[in-house]
Design an enzyme around this catalytic site. Structure first.
Site, short mmCIF file in Angstrom:
data_model
loop_
_atom_site.label_atom_id
_atom_site.label_comp_id
_atom_site.label_asym_id
_atom_site.label_seq_id
_atom_site.Cartn_x
_atom_site.Cartn_y
_atom_site.Cartn_z
N HIS A 76 -3.60 4.22 4.89
CA HIS A 76 -4.69 3.24 5.01
C HIS A 76 -5.99 3.88 4.53
O HIS A 76 -6.75 3.29 3.76
CB HIS A 76 -4.82 2.78 6.46
CG HIS A 76 -5.95 1.84 6.70
ND1 HIS A 76 -5.95 0.54 6.25
CD2 HIS A 76 -7.13 2.01 7.33
CE1 HIS A 76 -7.08 -0.04 6.59
NE2 HIS A 76 -7.82 0.82 7.25
N TYR A 104 4.51 5.22 11.08
CA TYR A 104 4.83 3.82 11.35
C TYR A 104 5.67 3.14 10.28
O TYR A 104 6.00 1.96 10.43
CB TYR A 104 3.55 3.01 11.60
CG TYR A 104 2.50 3.10 10.51
CD1 TYR A 104 2.58 2.31 9.36
CD2 TYR A 104 1.42 3.97 10.62
CE1 TYR A 104 1.61 2.38 8.37
CE2 TYR A 104 0.45 4.05 9.64
CZ TYR A 104 0.54 3.26 8.52
OH TYR A 104 -0.41 3.33 7.53
N ARG A 125 0.85 -1.18 0.00
CA ARG A 125 0.00 0.00 0.00
C ARG A 125 0.89 1.23 0.00
O ARG A 125 1.50 1.57 1.00
CB ARG A 125 -0.92 -0.01 1.24
CG ARG A 125 -1.61 1.30 1.49
CD ARG A 125 -2.69 1.20 2.54
NE ARG A 125 -2.27 0.64 3.81
CZ ARG A 125 -1.63 1.31 4.78
NH1 ARG A 125 -1.29 2.57 4.59
NH2 ARG A 125 -1.33 0.72 5.91
#
Length: 383
Positions: free
Chosen positions: A270, A279, A266
């Site tokens: 998100h 992160y 990805r």
């Protein structure tokens, strides 16, 4: 798997143990087991797959911009996962049925869903964007992994009716930790349901890395349920197409379900409410950008003698037109009538819904009379 494949905590560190037919640099890699399933993919067909991926990426970029500009409430980008979705969806027949999560915009594109239909939910003007039976695709499922059960039930029904149609359930790596997915795998294996479980391992379940989801490749989970597991390069559209055709053929023969793990990434957040920089590192993102699913197809086309500069320019122009049309369609969607929220809840009349509609009708009527509205507000506060 060797000890060097794991870090000090025992988590997986190698993502590249998979079937690959086109390398990140566009080199065609022979594989006797998989090549036989894509003999029909010549340069023209490969160009069509690239066109799908390029247009969908452009539409995804436009949808992200629309959300940033306040035209959508939220958007889950798919950038980086185009090959996994296009390769698998183009393997489906019209009578097959797709059950997706909220990120399979490219699957919807292949199933004939209009881009504006996909965005009505995210704009807040509809509870769902299309009639599933018109498209052979259920509307996106927000509950993580629930669509795996829906796909299994549909597939079991199709088999009982004597059809050789198959279902495909799309979900991410995080969903494999959900009970719904595991229950679906049990049912599908027990009843030889003609369903393909298509896991897009995009490395991150929101902010949690896949290594915390599983200490083995996700495709290995199929072993425990008694079904074959295939692990493919999810950024390789040909490998994905071949793997999905293999799984669908098995389902149509009555041999039961297959689990496919498409290893992809990805590229974006998100959702547009997420900040992936919190992160993951820039180096990780750069490493996966080098494996881009679109650039490798262009490299393979160029090696085949195609004028990729002209081809890429034409596709980009077509994608820009599609994005312009999407923006015009979304920004002119009329607000729905308030009472329409009760439409299409049940197929038959329902007294509970009728009662709620009546209550809401009387509530809305308060705003036609300012004095009554004020009185109603005071009454509500007193309660």
């Amino acid at each position: 798997m060797t000890p060097s494949d794991r870090d000090a905590t025992g988590l997986l560190t190698r993502p590249d143990d998979f079937v690959q037919l086109v390398s990140p640099t566009g080199e065609r890699r022979a594989n006797a087991d998989f090549d036989a399933w894509i003999t029909d993919i010549d340069a023209a067909a490969l160009g069509r797959l690239y066109r799908d991926m390029a247009i969908v990426r452009r539409l995804d970029t436009e949808a992200t911009a629309l959300q940033r500009q306040g035209e959508l409430g939220l958007w889950p980008p798919l950038a980086g996962q185009e090959a996994a979705q296009i390769g698998s969806a183009r393997a489906l027949r019209d009578d097959d049925f797709a059950f997706s999560s909220y990120r399979e915009h490219a699957v919807a594109w292949c199933r004939g869903v209009e881009p504006a239909e996909l965005l009505t939910v995210w704009r807040g003007t509809a509870s769902s964007g299309w009639n599933p039976f018109d498209r052979g695709m259920a509307v996106p499922q927000i509950i993580i992994g629930a669509q795996a059960l829906h796909a299994t039930g549909w597939a079991m029904g199709a088999a009982w009716e004597g059809s050789d149609a198959a279902a495909v359930a799309y979900f991410g790596d995080g969903a494999t930790s959900e009970g719904d997915v595991n229950e679906a795998l049990v049912f599908a294996a027990s009843f030889d349901a003609p369903v393909v479980f298509f896991c897009q391992n995009n490395q991150w379940a929101i902010s949690e890395p896949v290594g915390l989801q599983s200490k083995q490749h996700l495709a290995r989970r199929a072993d425990g349920f008694g079904m074959p597991g295939i692990r493919v390069d999810g950024n390789d559209v040909l490998a994905v197409l071949a793997a999905t055709r293999i799984a669908l053929d098995r389902a149509r023969r009555g041999d039961g379900p297959t689990f496919i793990e498409a290893v992809t990434y990805r590229m974006g957040p998100h959702t547009t409410a997420d900040d992936p920089k919190r992160y993951r590192t820039d180096d990780e993102l750069a490493d996966w950008r080098a494996r881009d699913p679109l650039t490798r197809v262009l490299a393979l086309l160029e090696a085949s003698g195609v004028d990729v500069a002209g081809f890429e320019r034409d596709v980009a122009a077509e994608a820009d037109v599609a994005a312009t049309e999407l923006r015009a369609a979304v920004t002119t969607i009329p607000d729905p009538a308030p009472l329409s929220v009760f439409d299409h809840v049940y197929a038959e009349p329902n007294s509970h819904v009728d009662r709620q509609r009546d209550h809401y009708t009387r509530y809305l009527a308060l705003f036609d009379d300012p004095d009554a509205a004020a009185s109603g507000a005071a009454e509500g506060a007193a309660r």
